[in-house]
Design a protein around this motif. Structure first.
Motif, mmCIF file in Angstrom:
data_model
loop_
_atom_site.group_PDB
_atom_site.id
_atom_site.type_symbol
_atom_site.label_atom_id
_atom_site.label_comp_id
_atom_site.label_asym_id
_atom_site.label_seq_id
_atom_site.Cartn_x
_atom_site.Cartn_y
_atom_site.Cartn_z
ATOM 1 N N UNK A 3 -7.344 30.085 -90.937
ATOM 2 C CA UNK A 3 -6.813 29.217 -89.882
ATOM 3 C C UNK A 3 -6.061 27.995 -90.424
ATOM 4 N N UNK A 4 -5.874 27.963 -91.746
ATOM 5 C CA UNK A 4 -5.211 26.771 -92.309
ATOM 6 C C UNK A 4 -3.710 26.741 -91.988
ATOM 7 N N UNK A 5 -3.094 27.933 -91.852
ATOM 8 C CA UNK A 5 -1.660 27.954 -91.526
ATOM 9 C C UNK A 5 -1.477 27.730 -90.021
ATOM 10 N N UNK A 6 -0.724 26.700 -89.647
ATOM 11 C CA UNK A 6 -0.593 26.410 -88.221
ATOM 12 C C UNK A 6 0.183 27.476 -87.443
ATOM 13 N N UNK A 7 1.011 28.265 -88.167
ATOM 14 C CA UNK A 7 1.805 29.269 -87.440
ATOM 15 C C UNK A 7 0.975 30.520 -87.082
ATOM 16 N N UNK A 8 -0.234 30.646 -87.644
ATOM 17 C CA UNK A 8 -1.089 31.799 -87.301
ATOM 18 C C UNK A 8 -1.570 31.661 -85.854
ATOM 19 N N UNK A 9 -1.125 32.590 -85.034
ATOM 20 C CA UNK A 9 -1.515 32.482 -83.618
ATOM 21 C C UNK A 9 -2.746 33.347 -83.342
ATOM 22 N N UNK A 10 -3.566 32.829 -82.478
ATOM 23 C CA UNK A 10 -4.856 33.482 -82.190
ATOM 24 C C UNK A 10 -4.943 33.772 -80.693
ATOM 25 N N UNK A 11 -5.350 34.981 -80.372
ATOM 26 C CA UNK A 11 -5.597 35.347 -78.978
ATOM 27 C C UNK A 11 -7.089 35.463 -78.746
#
Lengths: 233, 290
Positions: A38-46
């Motif tokens: 989760x450190x990369x802000x562009x990783x999107x989570x649903x």
């Protein structure tokens, strides 16, 4: 004739062995959350939340014959009526809100999503332990997320254990389900937590029509599940 | 078939009830919402002068599910006999498991039990002392009180369960006119406070127990005089620390008193637990202040 019988016998043994081998597969162990994901802000989570199909009721285990199950059901029928009438899905919704809240601390790029097809209808995925048994990768494009967090609550209400006809414990407050997060690129679990909380009621349980001890133990189970989720995320 | 079904049902129901626990009381009130004026209340302890202190033990009495094969050739009566024997065996295992757990828990708090041995329960009473009648004066209108204190393994918390009941007009306990339970939780003591608590001098233990007992009696008076009726506060889930774990209480707030929040739970019991008041103030202040 002898060869035919021998072949049938062998076939029977092979089928039985295969069935037993399939039944005895190693269950997925706990996967602790990988924080660096989760450190990369562009990783999107649903995030998706799946409610139990049944209303709150008493879940019977160990009544292994048909008549035993009939006796067990009649012993718990009043409790079933109470649970169905008084316990709604509010507490489960609160658990769901907590999961979203806890994940929101890890990443601001999280949103609730709706699945077009149920998870059970997804195609199978042949992977080792640590990988989801269903193929979630197809959801990456349709949902537009990189990680899918799933809270599946399967059963809630009470749990009562029997030894054939005889109850060998009081009905316990009960919630069971799964919390897992899947990387939609690899189908690997980022988190896998089995939720199975049974709480012994304090003192006498058989107090119809309100069953205060069993009802309180249900709320205790909810709180215990919340604590487990807080610690796990 | 129906006969068989019902017979098995009643047999199991009769043979396999929850083991008896003396620290449990079902709420009963056949007297109405406020059946006593404050000046008419009279209490009596059911126990001897000593303080009943026990260890907090695991309450799960479930036994492992042992597979059993009933002998089919024994006929219907034989079948019932087998189920009855099976039920009796399980019931006895459950009772034995509970007794064992209690014994183990008691042995872990033996320093605390030794510390308060010889302390009279009457010495814990403050101004409520005047409400207690002597054994000779106990009549059918006297409320019987049974206080049981519990402590955890670390001996850094004490919980009081006060069971109160009123027999029927003829003094029989079969059909009670009133029965309820009040629980009072102490805060979790810090290490320094704990060191003082189990010191040879038992003043701190006595002070804490006195505070709990008098608070419980005050709450009981409130219930008996109808102080808590008609409040209609919304139900909520409250969490209390017990034995270093979160214990849930589901109910409505009925009172706030001397650092305790009082909740009436789903059993209609009253549960008093410390609010955010600093531990020092709650545990070590004089009971007369509240």
């Amino acid at each position: 004739m002898l060869n035919f019988r021998h072949s049938v016998k062998c076939l029977f043994i092979v089928i039985t062995t295969l069935i037993l081998a399939a039944c005895g597969s190693t269950p997925q162990p706990l996967v602790e959350i990988e924080s660096n994901v989760f450190t990369k802000p562009e990783t999107s989570v649903g995030y998706v939340y799946i409610l139990p199909e049944e209303k709150a009721t008493t879940h019977i285990y160990g009544a292994s014959c048909l008549l035993c199950y009939g006796v067990a059901s009649s012993l718990t029928s009043k409790l079933d009526t109470h649970l169905e009438g008084t316990i709604d899905q509010q507490e489960l919704n609160n658990i769901s809100a907590l999961v979203l809240e806890e994940y929101s601390i890890r990443t601001s790029n999280i949103k609730e999503v709706t699945l077009a097809v149920p998870i059970s209808k997804l195609s199978k995925f042949k992977g080792e332990l640590g990988f989801a048994k269903k193929d979630f990768r197809a959801l990456k494009d349709s949902l537009g997320v990189d990680i899918l967090v799933v809270l599946e609550l399967h059963r809630h209400g009470a749990y009562r254990s029997f030894s054939s006809y005889v109850p060998n414990g009081d009905p316990q407050g009960y919630i069971a389900g799964l919390l897992y997060a899947v990387d939609l690129n690899s189908n690997a679990y980022i988190q896998y937590l089995e939720l199975d909380e049974k709480v012994q009621p304090e003192g006498e349980w058989d107090e119809p029509t309100t069953f205060p001890s069993v009802t309180t133990s249900y709320y205790q189970a909810v709180e215990n599940i919340k604590n487990r989720i807080r610690n796990a995320i | 078939m129906r006969f068989l079904f019902l017979s098995v049902f009643f047999l199991i129901l009769g043979c396999n009830s929850t083991p008896n626990r003396d620290d449990y009381a079902k709420h009963v009130n056949t007297m109405g919402k406020a059946f006593h004026g404050e000046n008419k209340l009279a209490f009596s302890f059911t126990q001897s002068e000593g303080i009943d202190l026990r260890g907090i033990h695991n309450r799960d009495d479930s036994t492992s599910s042992t597979p059993i094969l009933y002998q089919g050739g024994a006929g219907l009566v034989g079948m019932f006999a087998q189920i009855g024997a099976h039920a009796a065996f399980i019931n006895s295992s459950r009772n034995a498991k509970l007794a064992e757990e209690q014994e183990r828990a008691d042995s872990k708090i033996s320093p605390l039990i030794n510390l308060i041995s010889g302390v009279s329960i009457f010495s814990l009473l403050d101004r409520t002392d005047s409400l207690f009648v002597k054994n000779n004066d106990v009549d059918n209108e006297t409320l019987r009180l049974k206080p049981i204190f519990f402590s955890n393994e670390k001996m850094n918390q004490v919980i009081l369960k006060l069971i109160a009941w009123l027999p029927d007009e003829r003094g029989r306990t079969k059909n009670l006119r009133y029965q309820n339970m009040i629980q009072v939780f102490s805060p979790i003591l810090s290490e320094d406070e704990h060191a003082l608590f189990i010191d040879k001098d038992n003043d701190d233990v006595k002070r804490m127990m006195a505070r709990q007992l008098n608070t419980a009696i005050h709450i009981l008076q409130g219930d008996l005089t109808g102080r808590y009726t008609g409040l209609n506060e919304p139900q909520n889930t409250f969490t209390i620390l017990r034995n270093n774990r979160s214990k849930v209480v589901r109910g409505s707030v009925v009172d706030n008193r001397c650092g305790f929040q009082v909740v009436q739970d789903l059993h209609s019991w009253y549960i008093a637990f410390p609010t955010e008041t600093p531990v020092q103030q709650v545990t070590l202040s004089s009971p007369e202040q509240c």
